[in-house]
Design an enzyme around this catalytic site. Sequence first.
Site, PDB file in Angstrom:
ATOM      1  N   GLY A  26      11.716   7.328   3.311  1.00 40.67           N
ATOM      2  CA  GLY A  26      12.275   6.977   1.999  1.00 40.67           C
ATOM      3  C   GLY A  26      12.992   8.157   1.367  1.00 40.67           C
ATOM      4  N   GLY A  29      15.513   8.372  -1.806  1.00 40.59           N
ATOM      5  CA  GLY A  29      15.048   8.070  -3.168  1.00 40.59           C
ATOM      6  C   GLY A  29      15.102   9.293  -4.071  1.00 40.59           C
ATOM      7  N   LEU A  31      13.040  11.709  -4.729  1.00 43.28           N
ATOM      8  CA  LEU A  31      12.405  12.989  -4.386  1.00 43.28           C
ATOM      9  C   LEU A  31      12.854  13.598  -3.060  1.00 43.28           C
ATOM     10  CD1 LEU A  31       8.705  12.012  -5.306  1.00 43.28           C
ATOM     11  CD2 LEU A  31      10.455  12.943  -6.801  1.00 43.28           C
ATOM     12  N   ILE A  53      16.294   3.621   5.420  1.00 44.10           N
ATOM     13  CA  ILE A  53      16.885   2.472   6.118  1.00 44.10           C
ATOM     14  C   ILE A  53      18.344   2.251   5.731  1.00 44.10           C
ATOM     15  CG2 ILE A  53      14.748   1.198   6.589  1.00 44.10           C
ATOM     16  CD1 ILE A  53      15.257  -0.375   4.004  1.00 44.10           C
ATOM     17  N   ASP A  70      12.365   2.635   9.807  1.00 46.59           N
ATOM     18  CA  ASP A  70      11.878   1.467   9.066  1.00 46.59           C
ATOM     19  C   ASP A  70      10.355   1.513   9.087  1.00 46.59           C
ATOM     20  OD1 ASP A  70      11.148  -0.950   8.073  1.00 46.59           O
ATOM     21  OD2 ASP A  70      12.241  -2.150   9.556  1.00 46.59           O
ATOM     22  N   ILE A  71       9.750   1.710   7.923  1.00 42.59           N
ATOM     23  CA  ILE A  71       8.283   1.885   7.900  1.00 42.59           C
ATOM     24  C   ILE A  71       7.551   0.588   8.234  1.00 42.59           C
ATOM     25  CG2 ILE A  71       8.313   3.822   6.295  1.00 42.59           C
ATOM     26  CD1 ILE A  71       7.251   1.624   4.198  1.00 42.59           C
ATOM     27  N   TYR A 159       2.518  -2.562  -7.852  1.00 37.04           N
ATOM     28  CA  TYR A 159       2.746  -1.159  -7.472  1.00 37.04           C
ATOM     29  C   TYR A 159       1.450  -0.358  -7.615  1.00 37.04           C
ATOM     30  CZ  TYR A 159       4.759   3.596  -8.191  1.00 37.04           C
ATOM     31  OH  TYR A 159       5.077   4.925  -8.138  1.00 37.04           O
ATOM     32  N   LYS A 163      -1.032   1.310  -4.798  1.00 38.62           N
ATOM     33  CA  LYS A 163      -1.284   2.761  -4.785  1.00 38.62           C
ATOM     34  C   LYS A 163      -2.789   3.052  -4.767  1.00 38.62           C
ATOM     35  CE  LYS A 163       2.758   4.886  -4.685  1.00 38.62           C
ATOM     36  NZ  LYS A 163       3.176   5.718  -3.539  1.00 38.62           N
TER      37      LYS A 163
HETATM   38  C1  AKB Z   1       7.356   4.179 -12.218  1.00 41.05           C
HETATM   39  O1  AKB Z   1       7.663   4.217 -13.419  1.00 41.05           O
HETATM   40  O2  AKB Z   1       7.103   3.140 -11.593  1.00 41.05           O
HETATM   41  C2  AKB Z   1       7.228   5.497 -11.471  1.00 41.05           C
HETATM   42  C3  AKB Z   1       5.838   5.988 -11.527  1.00 41.05           C
HETATM   43  C4  AKB Z   1       5.280   6.494 -12.781  1.00 41.05           C
HETATM   44  O3  AKB Z   1       5.166   5.984 -10.533  1.00 41.05           O
HETATM   45  N1  AKB Z   1       8.116   6.454 -12.045  1.00 41.05           N
END
Ligand code: AKB
Length: 331
Positions: A26, A29, A31, A53, A70-71, A159, A163
Amino acid sequence: AKNLLGKNRSFHATLRKESPRILITGSLGQLGRGLAKILREKYGRDNIIMSDIAKASWDVLESGPYIYADILDFKNLQSIVVNERIDWLVHFSAILSAVGEQNVSQALQVNVEGVHNIFELCRRNNLRLFCPSTIGAFGPETPSNPTPDLTIQRPKTIYGVAKVHMELLGEYYHHKFGLDFRSARFPGVISADTAPGGGTTDYAVHIFHEALRQGKYNCYLRKDTRMPMIYLPDCLRATVELLEAPSENLKMRTYNINAISFTPEELANEVRKFIPRLEMAYEPDERQAIADSWPQVLEDSNARKDWGWQHEYDLNAMTIAMLEALAPTVK
Ligand code: AKB
């Protein structure tokens, strides 16, 4: 025979190397480019393989090795690790919080299935793995000011759920299989040269572009929404420091990283010191609920104690750096 042995020895000597070979997933992106630049300065241009990708721009291609990865394709990943002789992996591929809510099944694929592939890949090939976590791994029941490393984690975005899964799986693989897993929970990252991709903290980047371009910004969060943030160079330094920390110093495998915490109003007031005409409007949208469920300040004393974490940029220094970087690009 003596000669053969001698030749063999020197062949192995050329393979033996001081620098780790590092794959960044990735990497197009927010970073990836910045991290690759720092790592290439330390470990040599060709030892850092950027991947993603999408087609890369010429400046990325000219900066060093860039490949398709491709992960979601385990065989493709395995062939890269073998062919490129990878030692460490930095896993940046992810669908961020706001975009994840628009496409939950894609977020599950990338953020959960993709992470499963990465963990298995690293376990089977004995790779060191850095995978960032986030303030998004916390939820409304978490103590928000300050938020400790070990606390309630009941995130309300896909998300965040993914995580937490990644953090727990990483720690499990570490204890069960000895995987050298390292993770930092990053605040919202503020960067000038690369845009964030669909997060809840992105306002803190957009405001600079709009302030310079038209002197107005319509913020999608309430003016008093306090969130932890970090300026890109600090975030990249944290990544490198945790990646390189001696394993025996790491009492934990997932660390909070704190830097600056501010509200949109406080940021606007800071920007106004340099662009006094800046007008703000506040029209909260669906990202407000996400921001409200996240920490306001992270408690990061473990990172400071175990591997010497210290941020450099405060609100004023970050604001000046952003304006200096962006002002020449505004027409
Ligand atoms: C987001 O806002 O989704 C990201 C994060 C804080 O992980 N920047």
